[in-house]
Design an enzyme around this catalytic site. Structure first.
Site, PDB file in Angstrom:
ATOM      1  N   LYS A 107       0.868  -1.182   0.000  1.00 32.50           N
ATOM      2  CA  LYS A 107       0.000   0.000   0.000  1.00 32.50           C
ATOM      3  C   LYS A 107       0.898   1.222   0.000  1.00 32.50           C
ATOM      4  O   LYS A 107       2.033   1.167   0.467  1.00 32.50           O
ATOM      5  CB  LYS A 107      -0.883   0.022   1.255  1.00 32.50           C
TER       6      LYS A 107
HETATM    7  P1  NAD Z   1     -12.994   7.155  -3.044  1.00 37.56           P
HETATM    8  O1  NAD Z   1     -12.000   8.210  -2.746  1.00 37.56           O
HETATM    9  O2  NAD Z   1     -13.410   6.913  -4.442  1.00 37.56           O
HETATM   10  O3  NAD Z   1     -14.329   7.409  -2.182  1.00 37.56           O
HETATM   11  C1  NAD Z   1     -14.319   7.585  -0.804  1.00 37.56           C
HETATM   12  C2  NAD Z   1     -15.706   8.034  -0.383  1.00 37.56           C
HETATM   13  O4  NAD Z   1     -15.776   8.092   1.039  1.00 37.56           O
HETATM   14  C3  NAD Z   1     -16.077   9.419  -0.902  1.00 37.56           C
HETATM   15  O5  NAD Z   1     -17.432   9.425  -1.308  1.00 37.56           O
HETATM   16  C4  NAD Z   1     -15.899  10.293   0.345  1.00 37.56           C
HETATM   17  O6  NAD Z   1     -16.702  11.452   0.304  1.00 37.56           O
HETATM   18  C5  NAD Z   1     -16.349   9.330   1.406  1.00 37.56           C
HETATM   19  N1  NAD Z   1     -15.937   9.696   2.750  1.00 37.56           N
HETATM   20  C6  NAD Z   1     -14.727  10.120   3.174  1.00 37.56           C
HETATM   21  N2  NAD Z   1     -14.772  10.384   4.480  1.00 37.56           N
HETATM   22  C7  NAD Z   1     -16.036  10.117   4.889  1.00 37.56           C
HETATM   23  C8  NAD Z   1     -16.714  10.199   6.125  1.00 37.56           C
HETATM   24  N3  NAD Z   1     -16.090  10.588   7.231  1.00 37.56           N
HETATM   25  N4  NAD Z   1     -18.022   9.832   6.176  1.00 37.56           N
HETATM   26  C9  NAD Z   1     -18.663   9.439   5.072  1.00 37.56           C
HETATM   27  N5  NAD Z   1     -18.070   9.336   3.869  1.00 37.56           N
HETATM   28  C10 NAD Z   1     -16.775   9.680   3.790  1.00 37.56           C
HETATM   29  O7  NAD Z   1     -12.391   5.829  -2.382  1.00 37.56           O
HETATM   30  P2  NAD Z   1     -12.719   4.312  -2.762  1.00 37.56           P
HETATM   31  O8  NAD Z   1     -11.748   3.853  -3.757  1.00 37.56           O
HETATM   32  O9  NAD Z   1     -14.190   4.149  -2.991  1.00 37.56           O
HETATM   33  O10 NAD Z   1     -12.307   3.583  -1.388  1.00 37.56           O
HETATM   34  C11 NAD Z   1     -13.199   3.518  -0.273  1.00 37.56           C
HETATM   35  C12 NAD Z   1     -12.738   2.411   0.661  1.00 37.56           C
HETATM   36  O11 NAD Z   1     -12.708   1.173  -0.071  1.00 37.56           O
HETATM   37  C13 NAD Z   1     -11.332   2.576   1.230  1.00 37.56           C
HETATM   38  O12 NAD Z   1     -11.303   1.978   2.516  1.00 37.56           O
HETATM   39  C14 NAD Z   1     -10.476   1.753   0.290  1.00 37.56           C
HETATM   40  O13 NAD Z   1      -9.270   1.320   0.889  1.00 37.56           O
HETATM   41  C15 NAD Z   1     -11.417   0.589   0.030  1.00 37.56           C
HETATM   42  N6  NAD Z   1     -11.145  -0.177  -1.201  1.00 37.56           N
HETATM   43  C16 NAD Z   1     -11.130   0.422  -2.424  1.00 37.56           C
HETATM   44  C17 NAD Z   1     -10.909  -0.340  -3.565  1.00 37.56           C
HETATM   45  C18 NAD Z   1     -10.968   0.245  -4.943  1.00 37.56           C
HETATM   46  O14 NAD Z   1     -10.911  -0.532  -5.909  1.00 37.56           O
HETATM   47  N7  NAD Z   1     -11.099   1.540  -5.108  1.00 37.56           N
HETATM   48  C19 NAD Z   1     -10.677  -1.717  -3.452  1.00 37.56           C
HETATM   49  C20 NAD Z   1     -10.706  -2.306  -2.181  1.00 37.56           C
HETATM   50  C21 NAD Z   1     -10.954  -1.519  -1.068  1.00 37.56           C
END
Ligand code: NAD
Length: 419
Positions: A107
């Site tokens: 990461k």
């Molecule tokens: P992203 O940046 O696209 O979206 C994050 C979202 O969370 C946004 O809508 C943001 O406004 C919201 N957010 C942030 N702080 C917040 C809060 N305090 N309360 C409510 N909403 C809040 O990120 P993503 O890629 O969707 O990743 C989200 C999670 O999923 C992370 O934990 C990431 O590690 C995990 N993840 C992502 C992927 C991927 O393929 N993108 C894969 C596995 C896991």
């Protein structure tokens, strides 16, 4: 104390302790399995638009190199620190092993709020970060992907920067790229689709009719929005959604395609509707069939776990539930069906793996092929987790992690310890 010490790292350590005890792993093997192989910290200077120079701290942690290259996302967020990145790298290792990918976990990230800098500054920072990482990454060493605060565009800049230094196009250096630059069909949707696919399986097993079942989603970024869209397509009503700007509620179900169009245009759910405003503090306690935390880690703590009113907890985010909350969930009589993060959101890394394979072979698949293979892998891992949990009488998270840890341990033990 280690350089990684902090609340998120302690969470990964505690979880590993539970698994290691369950698997009766001898004390002298534990650090070898748990502690990251490498941690890289870099300073990334860029010219700001006002002509000044700003320096941002960047990190990359590679957890283990036993099974192949390391693989993992890159996060741009103010909260990023070395401990958080190390914990996320460790979880990636158990996740990749659980679903059978030939990777260790990694990461990375930069401590920056991407919304607070201009697009030109973001490009400069992305390129400088990748340039600083060149000695430590490579298609057979460490392959990056998007995570919170990064997206396909950032991956395209990473790929372009790496390629410029190699003097040839190296698409296989990162995944989650735009399809136009060597990305795969179905990667953008992969994580959210996987979350929804597994939630659907559980609803069917619990004999809950998909039509009219309800879902609540925290976070409406890549994972949350595509999970919402797919659940909506399955017939569920998405009654509440939140992001960093606020929350929305509609008993009859939110119009998810319209909300996605709105966020694509405005960057958040803010301004979508004044009548549907909701208190974000109530998002987890809203009664629903499927609850999807898809934002930050440690969002559900012990007291919050007491108040959850869902049937299925589908962890889209990494590490959204604290170990204290896990203990509460284990004791609750109403039995919430937990789909733990390392399985629930693994569709993302599974399709990233497909992208890497396609780039290495320069042979590209149809989207149906991508989805069919993704669901096949998720279903197999789900079956293994459920069976293991029943056999050993352990919670789903312990079962999923035990399978992952066991595979990494077996690889380390058969390879032996060099020299
Ligand atoms: P992203 O940046 O696209 O979206 C994050 C979202 O969370 C946004 O809508 C943001 O406004 C919201 N957010 C942030 N702080 C917040 C809060 N305090 N309360 C409510 N909403 C809040 O990120 P993503 O890629 O969707 O990743 C989200 C999670 O999923 C992370 O934990 C990431 O590690 C995990 N993840 C992502 C992927 C991927 O393929 N993108 C894969 C596995 C896991």
């Amino acid at each position: 104390m280690t350089v990684y010490s902090g609340p998120v790292f302690e969470m990964a350590v505690n979880q590993f302790g539970v698994i290691a005890d369950h698997l009766a792993i001898p004390a002298d093997e534990r650090d070898r399995l748990l502690m990251p192989k490498r941690a890289i910290v870099v300073s990334c200077p860029i010219h700001r638009d006002d002509g000044t120079i700003a320096v941002y701290e960047g990190y990359r942690v590679q957890h283990h190199l036993t099974l192949g290259p390391t693989k993992g996302g890159t996060r741009f967020a103010s909260s990023v620190d070395l401990g958080e990145v190390a914990a996320l790298a460790i979880w990636m290792s158990w996740k990749c092993a659980l679903v059978g990918l030939p990777y260790g976990g990694a990461k990375g990230g930069i401590a920056v709020d991407p919304a607070a800098i201009s697009k030109r500054e973001l490009e400069a920072l992305s390129r400088r970060y990748m340039q600083e990482m060149i000695p430590f990454v490579g298609p057979h060493t460490d392959v990056m992907a998007p995570d919170m605060g990064t997206n396909e565009q950032v991956m395209a800049w990473f790929m372009d920067t790496y390629s410029m230094y190699q003097g040839r196009t190296v698409t296989e250096i990162v995944t989650g790229k735009p399809v136009a630059s060597g990305g795969t069909l179905g990667r953008r949707e992969a994580t959210g689709r996987g979350v929804a696919h597994l939630a659907k399986r559980v609803l069917k097993e619990l004999a809950i009719d998909l039509n009219g079942a309800t879902a609540v989603i925290q976070g409406f970024g890549n994972v949350g929005s595509y999970a919402a869209l797919e659940l909506h397509r399955f017939g569920l009503k998405i009654i509440a959604v939140s992001d960093h700007t606020g929350a929305l509620y509609n008993k009859a179900g939110l119009d998810i395609p319209a909300l996605m169009r709105h966020t694509a245009e405005h960057g958040s759910i803010k301004g979508f509707s004044s009548e549907m405003q909701y208190d974000p503090a109530d998002i987890f306690t809203t009664a629903c069939d499927v609850l999807v935390p898809a934002a930050m880690e440690r969002a559900i703590d012990g007291p919050m776990a007491e108040k959850l009113q869902c049937r299925v907890l589908a962890e889209g985010a990494n590490g959204p539930t604290t170990p204290e909350a896990d203990l509460v969930l284990e004791k609750r009589q109403d039995e919430i069906f937990l789909i733990p993060d390392i399985l629930c959101n693994s569709g993302g890394v599974v399709v990233s793996y497909f992208e890497w394979v396609q780039d290495l072979q320069q042979l590209f698949w149809e989207e149906e092929e991508v989805m069919r293979r993704e669901y096949q892998i998720l279903d197999r891992a789900f079956d293994q987790m459920v069976m293991r949990a029943k056999l050993d009488r352990i919670p789903h998270r312990t079962a999923a992690m035990a399978i992952g840890v066991e595979k990494v341990r077996a690889a380390k033990n058969t390879r032996g310890l060099f020299p």
